[in-house]
Design a protein around this motif. Structure first.
Motif, PDB file in Angstrom:
ATOM      1  N   LYS A 169      10.620 -68.130 -13.760  1.00 19.26           N
ATOM      2  CA  LYS A 169      10.218 -69.451 -13.288  1.00 19.26           C
ATOM      3  C   LYS A 169      11.307 -70.098 -12.432  1.00 19.26           C
ATOM      4  CE  LYS A 169       9.771 -72.834 -16.291  1.00 19.26           C
ATOM      5  NZ  LYS A 169       9.216 -73.692 -17.362  1.00 19.26           N
ATOM      6  N   GLY A 170      12.559 -69.915 -12.830  1.00 20.72           N
ATOM      7  CA  GLY A 170      13.655 -70.518 -12.080  1.00 20.72           C
ATOM      8  C   GLY A 170      13.771 -69.971 -10.666  1.00 20.72           C
ATOM      9  N   ILE A 171      13.597 -68.651 -10.511  1.00 19.36           N
ATOM     10  CA  ILE A 171      13.684 -68.031  -9.182  1.00 19.36           C
ATOM     11  C   ILE A 171      12.480 -68.428  -8.331  1.00 19.36           C
ATOM     12  CG2 ILE A 171      13.623 -65.797  -8.001  1.00 19.36           C
ATOM     13  CD1 ILE A 171      15.390 -64.673 -10.169  1.00 19.36           C
ATOM     14  N   HIS A 172      11.306 -68.532  -8.947  1.00 16.23           N
ATOM     15  CA  HIS A 172      10.114 -68.989  -8.223  1.00 16.23           C
ATOM     16  C   HIS A 172      10.295 -70.433  -7.755  1.00 16.23           C
ATOM     17  CE1 HIS A 172       5.974 -69.099  -6.968  1.00 16.23           C
ATOM     18  NE2 HIS A 172       5.686 -70.093  -7.806  1.00 16.23           N
ATOM     19  N   CYS A 173      10.857 -71.250  -8.625  1.00 14.45           N
ATOM     20  CA  CYS A 173      11.145 -72.648  -8.289  1.00 14.45           C
ATOM     21  C   CYS A 173      12.114 -72.724  -7.112  1.00 14.45           C
ATOM     22  CB  CYS A 173      11.722 -73.355  -9.511  1.00 14.45           C
ATOM     23  SG  CYS A 173      12.542 -74.935  -9.171  1.00 14.45           S
ATOM     24  N   LEU A 174      13.159 -71.881  -7.139  1.00 12.87           N
ATOM     25  CA  LEU A 174      14.155 -71.877  -6.068  1.00 12.87           C
ATOM     26  C   LEU A 174      13.504 -71.571  -4.724  1.00 12.87           C
ATOM     27  CD1 LEU A 174      17.214 -72.049  -5.382  1.00 12.87           C
ATOM     28  CD2 LEU A 174      17.297 -69.568  -5.735  1.00 12.87           C
ATOM     29  N   SER A 175      12.621 -70.591  -4.706  1.00  6.78           N
ATOM     30  CA  SER A 175      11.936 -70.221  -3.473  1.00  6.78           C
ATOM     31  C   SER A 175      11.056 -71.360  -2.959  1.00  6.78           C
ATOM     32  CB  SER A 175      11.091 -68.964  -3.700  1.00  6.78           C
ATOM     33  OG  SER A 175      10.426 -68.575  -2.525  1.00  6.78           O
ATOM     34  N   LEU A 176      10.322 -72.034  -3.848  1.00  2.00           N
ATOM     35  CA  LEU A 176       9.430 -73.124  -3.445  1.00  2.00           C
ATOM     36  C   LEU A 176      10.214 -74.315  -2.903  1.00  2.00           C
ATOM     37  CD1 LEU A 176       6.778 -73.107  -6.330  1.00  2.00           C
ATOM     38  CD2 LEU A 176       6.517 -72.233  -3.995  1.00  2.00           C
ATOM     39  N   ARG A 177      11.288 -74.674  -3.595  1.00  2.00           N
ATOM     40  CA  ARG A 177      12.077 -75.834  -3.170  1.00  2.00           C
ATOM     41  C   ARG A 177      12.765 -75.585  -1.826  1.00  2.00           C
ATOM     42  NH1 ARG A 177      13.496 -79.968  -6.811  1.00  2.00           N
ATOM     43  NH2 ARG A 177      12.509 -79.762  -8.859  1.00  2.00           N
ATOM     44  N   LEU A 178      13.272 -74.369  -1.638  1.00  2.00           N
ATOM     45  CA  LEU A 178      13.932 -74.048  -0.379  1.00  2.00           C
ATOM     46  C   LEU A 178      12.921 -73.968   0.767  1.00  2.00           C
ATOM     47  CD1 LEU A 178      16.520 -71.416  -1.657  1.00  2.00           C
ATOM     48  CD2 LEU A 178      17.071 -73.612  -0.579  1.00  2.00           C
ATOM     49  N   THR A 179      11.721 -73.509   0.467  1.00  2.00           N
ATOM     50  CA  THR A 179      10.663 -73.476   1.483  1.00  2.00           C
ATOM     51  C   THR A 179      10.293 -74.887   1.901  1.00  2.00           C
ATOM     52  OG1 THR A 179       9.780 -71.391   0.611  1.00  2.00           O
ATOM     53  CG2 THR A 179       8.303 -72.716   1.986  1.00  2.00           C
ATOM     54  N   ASP A 180      10.193 -75.775   0.933  1.00  2.00           N
ATOM     55  CA  ASP A 180       9.908 -77.178   1.235  1.00  2.00           C
ATOM     56  C   ASP A 180      11.041 -77.790   2.057  1.00  2.00           C
ATOM     57  OD1 ASP A 180       8.294 -79.675   0.731  1.00  2.00           O
ATOM     58  OD2 ASP A 180      10.184 -80.266  -0.206  1.00  2.00           O
ATOM     59  N   GLU A 181      12.270 -77.397   1.719  1.00  2.00           N
ATOM     60  CA  GLU A 181      13.428 -77.909   2.455  1.00  2.00           C
ATOM     61  C   GLU A 181      13.400 -77.447   3.906  1.00  2.00           C
ATOM     62  OE1 GLU A 181      16.990 -80.284   2.292  1.00  2.00           O
ATOM     63  OE2 GLU A 181      15.316 -79.972   0.896  1.00  2.00           O
ATOM     64  N   TYR A 182      12.917 -76.241   4.137  1.00  2.00           N
ATOM     65  CA  TYR A 182      12.839 -75.691   5.499  1.00  2.00           C
ATOM     66  C   TYR A 182      11.922 -76.548   6.375  1.00  2.00           C
ATOM     67  CZ  TYR A 182      12.117 -72.189   9.205  1.00  2.00           C
ATOM     68  OH  TYR A 182      12.062 -71.536  10.407  1.00  2.00           O
ATOM     69  N   SER A 183      10.861 -77.050   5.787  1.00  2.00           N
ATOM     70  CA  SER A 183       9.904 -77.849   6.568  1.00  2.00           C
ATOM     71  C   SER A 183      10.364 -79.283   6.774  1.00  2.00           C
ATOM     72  CB  SER A 183       8.536 -77.854   5.871  1.00  2.00           C
ATOM     73  OG  SER A 183       8.639 -78.473   4.599  1.00  2.00           O
ATOM     74  N   SER A 184      11.263 -79.782   5.931  1.00  2.00           N
ATOM     75  CA  SER A 184      11.643 -81.196   6.000  1.00  2.00           C
ATOM     76  C   SER A 184      13.072 -81.439   6.467  1.00  2.00           C
ATOM     77  CB  SER A 184      11.456 -81.850   4.614  1.00  2.00           C
ATOM     78  OG  SER A 184      12.287 -81.204   3.658  1.00  2.00           O
ATOM     79  N   ASN A 185      13.903 -80.387   6.487  1.00  2.00           N
ATOM     80  CA  ASN A 185      15.327 -80.549   6.816  1.00  2.00           C
ATOM     81  C   ASN A 185      15.674 -79.700   8.031  1.00  2.00           C
ATOM     82  OD1 ASN A 185      18.122 -80.669   6.925  1.00  2.00           O
ATOM     83  ND2 ASN A 185      18.406 -80.395   4.712  1.00  2.00           N
ATOM     84  N   ALA A 186      16.106 -80.344   9.097  1.00  2.00           N
ATOM     85  CA  ALA A 186      16.440 -79.622  10.325  1.00  2.00           C
ATOM     86  C   ALA A 186      17.625 -78.690  10.124  1.00  2.00           C
ATOM     87  CB  ALA A 186      16.747 -80.631  11.444  1.00  2.00           C
ATOM     88  N   HIS A 187      18.549 -79.077   9.247  1.00  2.00           N
ATOM     89  CA  HIS A 187      19.708 -78.212   8.986  1.00  2.00           C
ATOM     90  C   HIS A 187      19.272 -76.888   8.344  1.00  2.00           C
ATOM     91  CE1 HIS A 187      22.790 -81.101  10.097  1.00  2.00           C
ATOM     92  NE2 HIS A 187      22.129 -82.045   9.412  1.00  2.00           N
ATOM     93  N   ALA A 188      18.203 -76.943   7.558  1.00  2.00           N
ATOM     94  CA  ALA A 188      17.712 -75.717   6.923  1.00  2.00           C
ATOM     95  C   ALA A 188      17.037 -74.798   7.927  1.00  2.00           C
ATOM     96  CB  ALA A 188      16.737 -76.069   5.802  1.00  2.00           C
ATOM     97  N   ARG A 189      16.669 -75.364   9.083  1.00  2.71           N
ATOM     98  CA  ARG A 189      15.981 -74.562  10.097  1.00  2.71           C
ATOM     99  C   ARG A 189      16.907 -74.125  11.232  1.00  2.71           C
ATOM    100  NH1 ARG A 189      12.420 -78.896   9.592  1.00  2.71           N
ATOM    101  NH2 ARG A 189      12.995 -79.630  11.704  1.00  2.71           N
ATOM    102  N   LYS A 190      18.169 -74.436  11.123  1.00  2.97           N
ATOM    103  CA  LYS A 190      19.060 -74.126  12.238  1.00  2.97           C
ATOM    104  C   LYS A 190      19.134 -72.614  12.469  1.00  2.97           C
ATOM    105  CE  LYS A 190      23.416 -73.983   9.620  1.00  2.97           C
ATOM    106  NZ  LYS A 190      24.736 -74.618   9.425  1.00  2.97           N
ATOM    107  N   GLN A 191      19.405 -72.259  13.709  1.00  4.20           N
ATOM    108  CA  GLN A 191      19.379 -70.842  14.094  1.00  4.20           C
ATOM    109  C   GLN A 191      20.473 -70.061  13.382  1.00  4.20           C
ATOM    110  OE1 GLN A 191      19.397 -70.264  18.310  1.00  4.20           O
ATOM    111  NE2 GLN A 191      19.564 -68.036  18.197  1.00  4.20           N
ATOM    112  N   LEU A 192      20.098 -68.887  12.889  1.00  6.02           N
ATOM    113  CA  LEU A 192      21.066 -67.981  12.240  1.00  6.02           C
ATOM    114  C   LEU A 192      21.071 -66.648  12.979  1.00  6.02           C
ATOM    115  CD1 LEU A 192      20.323 -68.514   8.423  1.00  6.02           C
ATOM    116  CD2 LEU A 192      22.252 -69.393   9.727  1.00  6.02           C
ATOM    117  N   PRO A 193      22.244 -66.229  13.456  1.00  8.93           N
ATOM    118  CA  PRO A 193      23.467 -67.031  13.569  1.00  8.93           C
ATOM    119  C   PRO A 193      23.371 -67.970  14.759  1.00  8.93           C
ATOM    120  CG  PRO A 193      23.805 -64.874  14.506  1.00  8.93           C
ATOM    121  CD  PRO A 193      22.417 -64.867  13.958  1.00  8.93           C
TER     122      PRO A 193
END
Length: 533
Positions: A169-193
């Motif tokens: 459950k914890g790993i599933h939660c981590l994936s969901l929260r980070l996915t949500d962060e990708y859609s709402s936080n520009a820093h999470a979407r910055k180009q890598l590298p």
């Protein structure tokens, strides 16, 4: 104690003080004994009789069961010296005879079995069972307990298989929260590298690592342990490949948690133009064919004859039916030359490894024109991991397998491999892999059962360069009794097997080697209650 002389002096009686017990009576023949001899006899008896009295008293005080005097010793050894041997040996032989007889006969119907040893003893006392009845009860109890233990073991293996195949459950939660962060936080979407570092992704002067995973936490540990163990982290380039559903979360993690000075690239399989249905027809068939999906995702007990299967064999079959084996991510490594056309040499890592030593010397290993630098798994002593040959992976009763493969050929391991992509491009490894995979599908998976390694063993045949086993230690997800000192010395430790360190079924004493690289101070990790154990 008293001495009585007869009036004629022809007899002497020695009696106890109460006069009722005659201890000794000596008759003296008048014509054959002199008074002098009689006198000497009386002196000897007077000397010996006190000792006889003392021994008698000691025996009385000590009792028969705890005696240690010479008299008791005599009583114990006397029967043996006189030929009267203990009958216990004969009784044991008779009981063996009864046991052998009972083992070939049917257990009486309606025989009521006790639930414990103490209950068995009580019933034996109360009912006065004969030896044969006792033997029948003993056999029936043993067979009952064996069945219960066996059923319990199979249940344990099934539960462990389900636990290993599930997502905590914890790993599933981590994936969901980070996915949500990708859609709402520009820093999470910055180009890598960053754009200025893009040329380094194909620079062969750097050390390129490739990691294929849909587990964000596991991927973070692989990257963090590699960078922290490196003597030249500024020369590390990580190419992280994931699936479409995990891409946003994986990108968010490495965008928000950089591992400078190392470089990280995150790509999804759908972002590789080469991975089309035309180029990967077999994998498309594997994922979509109903029979194959049923084999990996269906009822693992149905059709299985557990009475003729050992728990160890059943565990191996369950491991072979892990759903990960029909995932494109698991087959991806066979396409590395096409996915990274500008790279010459790479190290491919599984997501269940931990790096404990600088791996830059791997790029100095001369593979001698071979394609795959790998640790061989037929040189060890343990049966589970390091004693593997082709016979452990393939069904040699299949005519095609028997004709083309040697059962005694040494196997090697996935998990940490050095691939010379330049040499690989000159071979037909991918075509061989596809060809055998198709044959196995046509044979209804009767040529081998265990995932992606068997076709790779065939495809890389003649293209493997053995590397020192200290580079890659396997079995931390199989063996509870793994040598801790060997774990500490290994460059790469591999939790291959069901007991992954991020699962509750992981081995407690081996988990710290993995958890030391988990960032428990990270807000996403804390909010998903991924706690340090």
């Amino acid at each position: 104690m008293q001495l009585h002389f007869s009036p004629s002096m022809r007899s002497i009686t020695i009696s106890s003080s109460n006069g009722f017990i005659d201890l000794m009576k000596i008759k003296v023949a008048a014509r054959h004994i002199s008074y002098r001899t009689l006198f000497h006899t009386i002196l000897i008896l007077a000397f010996l009789l006190p000792f006889v009295f003392i021994l008698t008293a000691v025996v009385t005080l000590e009792g028969v069961n705890k005696c240690s005097s010479f008299d008791c010793l005599g009583r114990r050894l006397g029967p043996r010296l006189l030929g009267r041997v203990d009958d216990s040996g004969r009784l044991v032989k008779d009981f063996y005879k009864i046991l052998n007889q009972v083992s070939t006969e049917e257990i009486p119907a309606g025989l009521k079995l006790p639930d414990s040893y103490s209950q068995l003893v009580t019933e034996m006392k109360n009912n006065q069972y004969d030896a044969k009845t006792f033997a029948f009860m003993l056999r029936a109890m043993m067979e009952k307990f064996e069945r219960e233990i066996r059923e319990s073991k199979f249940s344990e293996l099934m539960n462990k298989h389900f636990a290993a195949s599930s997502i905590p459950k914890g790993i599933h939660c981590l994936s969901l929260r980070l996915t949500d962060e990708y859609s709402s936080n520009a820093h999470a979407r910055k180009q890598l590298p960053p754009p200025e570092l893009l040329p380094l992704l194909s620079d062969n002067s750097y050390h390129h690592f490739i990691l294929s995973s849909d587990n964000i936490l596991a991927a973070s540990v692989v990257v963090a342990s590699t960078v922290q163990s490196s003597l030249e982290p500024e020369k590390i380039v990580f190419h992280v490949i994931t699936d479409k559903k995990t891409y946003a979360g994986m990108h968010s993690w490495f965008a928000l948690n950089p591992v400078s000075p190392a470089i990280v690239e995150v790509k999804s399989v759908h972002q590789f133009d080469w991975l089309t249905r035309e180029n990967v027809p077999v994998l498309e068939a594997v994922e979509n064919q109903n029979g194959i999906r049923s084999y990996y995702h269906g009822n693992h007990i149905a059709g299985a004859n557990l009475s003729d299967t050992t728990p160890r064999t059943f565990a191996s079959k369950l491991q072979a039916r892990s759903p990960k084996y029909i995932s494109l991510l698991n087959h991806l490594r066979i396409y590395l030359p096409e996915l990274f056309p500008n790279l010459n040499k790479v190290v491919f890592l599984d997501d269940d490894v931990v790096i404990q030593r600088d791996l830059s010397p791997l790029w100095e290993i001369d593979l001698g024109g071979k394609v795959n630098g790998a640790v061989e798994t037929c040189r060890g002593e343990d049966d589970w991991v390091m004693s593997k040959r082709f016979r452990n992976y393939f069904n040699f009763s299949h005519p095609l397998v028997a004709k083309n493969l040697d059962p005694e050929e040494c196997a090697w391991a996935y998990g940490m491999n050095v691939f010379d992509l330049s040499a690989w491009r000159k071979t037909n490894i991918r075509e061989t892999y596809h060809s055998w995979l198709k044959e196995n599908l046509r044979s209804n998976l009767t040529m081998w059962k265990l995932g992606t390694l068997p076709p790779a063993l065939i495809a890389f045949k003649g293209h493997v360069h053995p590397i020192d086993p200290s580079w890659h230690m396997l079995g931390l997800g199989y063996q509870n009794k793994t040598d801790i000192e060997k774990v500490k010395k290994a460059a790469v430790i591999h939790y291959n097997g069901q007991s992954k360190p991020w699962l509750q079924i992981g081995f407690e004493h081996l988990r710290p080697f993995w958890t030391k690289y988990v960032n428990y101070s990270n807000d996403f990790v804390r909010n998903c209650h991924i706690l340090e154990s």
